[in-house]
Design an enzyme around this catalytic site. Structure first.
Site, PDB file in Angstrom:
ATOM      1  N   HIS A  10       0.847  -1.203   0.000  1.00  0.00           N
ATOM      2  CA  HIS A  10       0.000   0.000   0.000  1.00  0.00           C
ATOM      3  C   HIS A  10       0.870   1.237   0.000  1.00  0.00           C
ATOM      4  CE1 HIS A  10      -3.726  -2.168   1.138  1.00  0.00           C
ATOM      5  NE2 HIS A  10      -2.866  -3.000   1.691  1.00  0.00           N
ATOM      6  N   HIS A  28       9.271   6.226 -14.471  1.00  0.00           N
ATOM      7  CA  HIS A  28       9.844   7.508 -14.015  1.00  0.00           C
ATOM      8  C   HIS A  28      11.100   7.371 -13.164  1.00  0.00           C
ATOM      9  CE1 HIS A  28       6.427   9.641 -15.586  1.00  0.00           C
ATOM     10  NE2 HIS A  28       5.573   9.083 -14.744  1.00  0.00           N
ATOM     11  N   ASP A  67       1.656   5.126 -21.826  1.00  0.00           N
ATOM     12  CA  ASP A  67       1.177   5.736 -20.571  1.00  0.00           C
ATOM     13  C   ASP A  67       0.934   7.227 -20.860  1.00  0.00           C
ATOM     14  OD1 ASP A  67       1.813   5.029 -17.280  1.00  0.00           O
ATOM     15  OD2 ASP A  67       1.750   7.160 -17.840  1.00  0.00           O
ATOM     16  N   HIS A 122       1.702   9.655 -19.124  1.00  0.00           N
ATOM     17  CA  HIS A 122       2.848  10.453 -18.666  1.00  0.00           C
ATOM     18  C   HIS A 122       4.082  10.173 -19.524  1.00  0.00           C
ATOM     19  CE1 HIS A 122       0.177  10.143 -15.064  1.00  0.00           C
ATOM     20  NE2 HIS A 122       0.471  11.433 -14.974  1.00  0.00           N
ATOM     21  N   ASP A 139      -3.505   4.737 -17.842  1.00  0.00           N
ATOM     22  CA  ASP A 139      -4.006   6.075 -17.496  1.00  0.00           C
ATOM     23  C   ASP A 139      -4.261   6.923 -18.742  1.00  0.00           C
ATOM     24  OD1 ASP A 139      -1.298   6.246 -18.019  1.00  0.00           O
ATOM     25  OD2 ASP A 139      -0.764   7.133 -16.089  1.00  0.00           O
TER      26      ASP A 139
HETATM   27  C1  TV7 Z   1       3.644   5.564 -14.017  1.00  0.00           C
HETATM   28  N1  TV7 Z   1      -0.239  13.280 -10.084  1.00  0.00           N
HETATM   29  C2  TV7 Z   1       3.084   7.681 -12.726  1.00  0.00           C
HETATM   30  C3  TV7 Z   1       2.429   9.040 -12.693  1.00  0.00           C
HETATM   31  C4  TV7 Z   1       2.979   9.894 -11.573  1.00  0.00           C
HETATM   32  C5  TV7 Z   1       2.264  11.228 -11.430  1.00  0.00           C
HETATM   33  C6  TV7 Z   1       0.946  13.248  -9.506  1.00  0.00           C
HETATM   34  C7  TV7 Z   1      -0.503  12.884  -7.917  1.00  0.00           C
HETATM   35  C8  TV7 Z   1      -1.061  12.603  -6.599  1.00  0.00           C
HETATM   36  C9  TV7 Z   1      -0.205  12.138  -5.600  1.00  0.00           C
HETATM   37  C10 TV7 Z   1      -0.726  11.834  -4.327  1.00  0.00           C
HETATM   38  C11 TV7 Z   1      -2.107  12.037  -4.090  1.00  0.00           C
HETATM   39  C12 TV7 Z   1      -2.417  12.764  -6.303  1.00  0.00           C
HETATM   40  C13 TV7 Z   1      -4.622  13.277  -7.003  1.00  0.00           C
HETATM   41  C14 TV7 Z   1      -1.154  13.050  -9.130  1.00  0.00           C
HETATM   42  C15 TV7 Z   1       3.828  17.918  -8.714  1.00  0.00           C
HETATM   43  C16 TV7 Z   1       3.192  17.269  -7.586  1.00  0.00           C
HETATM   44  C17 TV7 Z   1       1.677  17.291  -7.411  1.00  0.00           C
HETATM   45  C18 TV7 Z   1       1.578  15.166  -4.276  1.00  0.00           C
HETATM   46  C19 TV7 Z   1       0.221  15.279  -3.623  1.00  0.00           C
HETATM   47  N2  TV7 Z   1      -2.922  12.496  -5.085  1.00  0.00           N
HETATM   48  C20 TV7 Z   1       2.882   6.906 -14.023  1.00  0.00           C
HETATM   49  C21 TV7 Z   1       2.935  12.101 -10.410  1.00  0.00           C
HETATM   50  C22 TV7 Z   1       2.226  13.437 -10.220  1.00  0.00           C
HETATM   51  C23 TV7 Z   1       0.079  11.349  -3.296  1.00  0.00           C
HETATM   52  N3  TV7 Z   1       3.042  14.321  -9.459  1.00  0.00           N
HETATM   53  O1  TV7 Z   1       3.380   7.604 -15.144  1.00  0.00           O
HETATM   54  C24 TV7 Z   1      -0.450  11.055  -2.051  1.00  0.00           C
HETATM   55  O2  TV7 Z   1      -3.250  13.218  -7.266  1.00  0.00           O
HETATM   56  O3  TV7 Z   1       2.118  16.161 -10.311  1.00  0.00           O
HETATM   57  C25 TV7 Z   1       2.905  15.645  -9.539  1.00  0.00           C
HETATM   58  C26 TV7 Z   1       3.795  16.469  -8.585  1.00  0.00           C
HETATM   59  C27 TV7 Z   1       3.824  17.416  -6.227  1.00  0.00           C
HETATM   60  C28 TV7 Z   1       3.377  16.295  -5.292  1.00  0.00           C
HETATM   61  N4  TV7 Z   1       1.915  16.312  -5.134  1.00  0.00           N
HETATM   62  C29 TV7 Z   1       1.225  16.188  -6.440  1.00  0.00           C
HETATM   63  O4  TV7 Z   1       1.519   6.698 -14.265  1.00  0.00           O
HETATM   64  C30 TV7 Z   1       3.282   4.625 -12.927  1.00  0.00           C
HETATM   65  N5  TV7 Z   1       0.802  13.015  -8.169  1.00  0.00           N
HETATM   66  C31 TV7 Z   1      -2.627  11.737  -2.823  1.00  0.00           C
HETATM   67  C32 TV7 Z   1      -1.801  11.248  -1.802  1.00  0.00           C
HETATM   68 ZN    ZN Z   2       1.126   7.533 -16.028  1.00  0.00          ZN
HETATM   69 CA    CA Z   3       3.980   7.867 -22.408  1.00  0.00          CA
END
Ligand code: TV7
Ligand code: ZN
Ligand code: CA
Length: 379
Positions: free
Chosen positions: A24, A139, A174, A176, A263
């Site tokens: 988890h 990533h 994907d 992303h 996604d």
């Molecule tokens: C391969 N989007 C991975 C895709 C990785 C995406 C991001 C979240 C997210 C994280 C959480 C959360 C979330 C509702 C969504 C700039 C930030 C914004 C963290 C809150 N809810 C793949 C990564 C992406 C974590 N990150 O390609 C805990 O969304 O946009 C960002 C970075 C800073 C950090 N915050 C988000 O699909 C497997 N994160 C809830 C709880």
């Molecule tokens: Zn993704």
């Molecule tokens: Ca891609």
């Protein structure tokens, strides 16, 4: 069967270590390893295991993981503590994306072990197509976790493939950008990376513009297709098929690795595309039809029931049973309740949440860029 008519029957191996699904990331985190248990169960309840050899591979070893990763970084991961960098902006918040949950290192060894064994099966020619839905964590960097990914199983798998193959083509659907894989092979022509993704300055990870094309020996061997929101099946196929066809023609890879992040489906919790199960699956069918040794990996996908649907349908496509299996989820599947309320369909229609901002001119421009690059690698 259809396979015998279209081409030689392909030997398929499926890799799954069920331990991977029990981890988890923490409450509210969008990445849910449990989706892998639901996917695996659905594949079994559709009896698709009759069409492939199922393997429960061993976890990856430390030595295998450090084939790509920095030892100091992996020790941090094993200890379950990120190194404190004195001057780092404490409120940056990106650590929430890659929490150090209980057993995070073990989790990585399970999905990576499956990708490594899958690569070995292709190397030994035991299989023509290998599948690992738990892999595809594109990533992760050499010394840094990023975007829900800690260990980059794809890079480690490709390094294994390079022991027996001169050229590897990596394709990433994907939503992303596949930045970790691109970065790892940015300076070599032995791996060509092609990522199709949503690009927007505010959309993670914010890289993957057309101008990122590789450097030194790797110049022209990184390709990026930054798509706008709302892309439909028709628009996606319009760019994907001609581009991938010419990549295979000109690069002539010995093996193809396909990251199938779910996604990019419509109605994903983090996504912004409008792909249907059919449109997403069409990419897998198309790559399979190119008849090269093929590694199929998972990736993102944040609406649990749709991830299971997507990858079950795509497993059926790989084994040539997609037009045979029922569109109603088997009643005996213990996770069947996950598939309500959409009438328990395998491939329900998904609502279009975004207008397709990809104009024909823009898509033609992307195709043109790829064609121009292909002329540059012709020898
Ligand atoms: C391969 N989007 C991975 C895709 C990785 C995406 C991001 C979240 C997210 C994280 C959480 C959360 C979330 C509702 C969504 C700039 C930030 C914004 C963290 C809150 N809810 C793949 C990564 C992406 C974590 N990150 O390609 C805990 O969304 O946009 C960002 C970075 C800073 C950090 N915050 C988000 O699909 C497997 N994160 C809830 C709880
Ligand atoms: Zn993704
Ligand atoms: Ca891609």
């Amino acid at each position: 069967t259809k396979d015998d008519v279209i081409g030689r029957k392909r030997n398929i191996m499926y890799f799954h270590n069920e331990n991977v699904a029990a981890f988890h990331y923490g409450p509210h985190h969008p990445m849910k390893p449990f989706r892998l248990a639901v996917t695996h169960s659905l594949i079994l309840h559709y009896n698709l295991q009759h069409y492939f050899t199922m393997v429960e591979p061993p976890p990856a070893t430390y030595e295998e993981i450090i084939a790509f990763h920095d030892t100091d970084y992996i020790e941090e991961l094993m200890a379950g503590k990120w190194r404190v960098v004195p001057d780092e902006d404490a409120v940056d918040g990106t650590a929430d994306d890659v929490p150090l949950f209980d057993g995070v290192y073990d989790y990585c060894t399970y999905y990576t072990g499956s990708t490594i064994q899958a690569a070995k099966a292709l190397n030994c020619k035991w299989a023509d197509i290998v599948i690992n839905w738990s892999g595809g964590l594109h990533h992760a960097k050499k010394a840094q976790a990023s975007g829900f990914c800690y260990v980059n199983d794809i890079v480690i798998g490709i390094l294994e493939l390079l022991k027996h193959n001169q050229r590897v083509l990596y394709i990433d659907i994907d939503i992303h950008h596949g930045d970790g894989v691109q970065d790892a092979f940015y300076f070599t022509s032995r791996v060509m990376t092609a990522s199709f993704h949503h690009y927007h300055e505010k959309f993670f990870p914010g890289t993957g513009i057309v101008k990122e094309k590789g450097r030194s020996d790797g110049k022209h061997y990184s390709l990026n297709f930054p798509l706008r929101e709302g892309i439909t099946d028709e628009s996606y196929a319009y760019v994907f098929k001609p581009i991938v066809r010419s990549l295979v023609k000109f690069y002539d890879p010995n093996v193809i690795v396909l990251q199938c992040g779910a996604d990019s489906l419509g109605s994903d919790k983090l996504g912004k595309f409008n792909l249907s199960f059919n449109g997403h699956g069409e990419c897998i069918r198309f790559v399979k039809s190119l008849n090269r040794p093929l590694m199929i990996l998972g990736g993102g996908g944040y609406r649990l029931r749709n991830v299971a649907r997507c990858w079950t349908n795509e497993t059926a496509i790989i084994v040539g049973q997609d037009d045979v299996i029922s569109d109603i989820i088997p009643e005996i599947d213990p996770y069947r309740k996950c598939f309500a309320p959409e009438h328990y369909k395998l491939r329900p229609e998904l609502p279009h949440r975004f207008r397709d901002a990809n104009t024909r001119e823009f898509l033609d421009y992307l195709i043109g860029v790829a064609e121009e690059r292909m002329r540059k690698i012709e020898h």
